[in-house]
Scaffold this active site. Structure first.
Site, PDB file in Angstrom:
ATOM      1  N   ASP A 143       9.259  38.092 -16.888  1.00 45.97           N
ATOM      2  CA  ASP A 143       8.643  36.810 -16.543  1.00 45.97           C
ATOM      3  C   ASP A 143       9.232  35.701 -17.421  1.00 45.97           C
ATOM      4  OD1 ASP A 143       6.827  35.225 -15.115  1.00 45.97           O
ATOM      5  OD2 ASP A 143       5.385  35.285 -16.745  1.00 45.97           O
ATOM      6  N   HIS A 217      10.608  34.675  -4.380  1.00 48.51           N
ATOM      7  CA  HIS A 217       9.792  33.896  -5.321  1.00 48.51           C
ATOM      8  C   HIS A 217      10.617  32.844  -6.053  1.00 48.51           C
ATOM      9  CE1 HIS A 217       6.731  32.876  -8.207  1.00 48.51           C
ATOM     10  NE2 HIS A 217       7.446  33.350  -9.222  1.00 48.51           N
TER      11      HIS A 217
END
Length: 306
Positions: A143, A217
């Site tokens: 992330d 994404h």
């Protein structure tokens, strides 16, 4: 001016995010509790110098207007989105971001703030978060890969500049909790997961444009200016979870420009005009969301003393 301490450094291993509405707590009462939090923080920093203790206190637009007679340009409340997926908004008065290398320190700072006021405030969320493995989301993907890494770049991304006057070195904040359907996610094979995210899972290498789907994404959350330069935000998101299935990501980002967040969210939730939404939303659900302003250390002190 000095930015609040949690914003520019790399994230610590543990964090707590406290989101409240004042309800019966007066503004003077709030200031007293925030002073207790900061006093405890300073004492613990002295006692535990290696604990990487950092904090940020941010205020929703409605409360800020009561705390200070001026408002930074561009500060507003987040607008809900009803597109391919719904993005709710849950306005709040205060967002407290506590970070440390030790989870017990995060707990102690939470206690310093909440002691004696539990019945006077509405706690919308108190989320205990942690660094997962080598900085991965619970989906298994690293992330924050797009985050600026160097201090100057992080400051340029997150902090209001000198042109903002008294608001210089403050930062706008976007916070939103996402619940993960990990059972559904784990039914995908790794190559299918990689097409949802737009990166390889193990090495976090971005897929080539001729392979990466338009609804991946990162294809939906990376935005650019008119010259094709990426417009960055500074993410401090961390996972949370338990064995009962309550698991996900507390997404938090600091930025000097809330329109960057607006654009990302419109692209994610399918209302940017191209008819495409972020495929990751088939596996994660936005449960809330709001905008805040984190003033500089000096302006925060002025507000608390005023």
């Amino acid at each position: 001016m000095t930015a609040q301490s949690v914003i520019l450094p790399l994230p610590s291993n543990h964090a707590r995010f406290i989101v409240i509405r004042l309800k019966d707590l007066s503004i003077d009462g709030l200031k007293k509790q925030l002073e207790a939090l900061l006093s405890t923080r300073d004492r613990l920093i002295t006692q535990h110098p290696d604990a990487q203790i950092k904090t940020s206190i941010a205020f929703g637009p409605e409360l800020w207007s009561k705390l200070y007679d001026q408002t930074p340009t561009g500060f507003k409340q987040l607008a809900p989105i009803h597109g391919s997926f719904t993005m709710p908004v849950v306005p709040a008065d205060v967002l407290i971001h506590i970070a440390s290398a030790r989870t017990d320190i995060c707990f102690a700072l939470s206690q310093a703030f909440s002691d004696g006021i539990q019945d006077q405030v509405e706690v919308l969320d108190e989320r205990v978060c942690f660094r997962y493995l080598d900085g991965r989301d619970l989906t298994g993907f690293i992330d924050g890969t797009e985050n600026p890494q160097f201090p100057d770049d992080r400051g340029e991304t997150a902090l209001l500049g000198e042109e903002a006057g008294i608001f210089a070195d403050g930062s706008f904040v976007f916070a939103q909790r996402y619940a993960h359907d990990l059972d559904k996610w784990k039914r995908l094979k790794v190559d299918a997961q990689e097409h949802v995210i737009g990166r390889t899972k193990l090495e976090s290498i971005e897929l080539d444009n001729d392979i990466k789907p338009e609804n991946a994404h990162i294809a939906r959350t990376v935005i650019e200016d008119d010259e094709g330069e990426e417009l960055e935000i500074l993410r401090h998101s961390l996972p949370y979870g338990d064995g009962k299935g309550d698991q996900g990501l507390f997404f938090i980002a600091y930025t000097k420009d809330l329109t960057r967040i607006d654009r990302m969210l419109l692209r994610m939730f399918g209302t940017s005009g191209d008819g495409i939404h972020d495929r990751l939303l088939h596996f994660v659900t936005a449960l809330d969301g709001a905008y805040y302003f984190a003033p500089s250390e000096e302006l925060l002190e002025e507000v608390l003393e005023g």
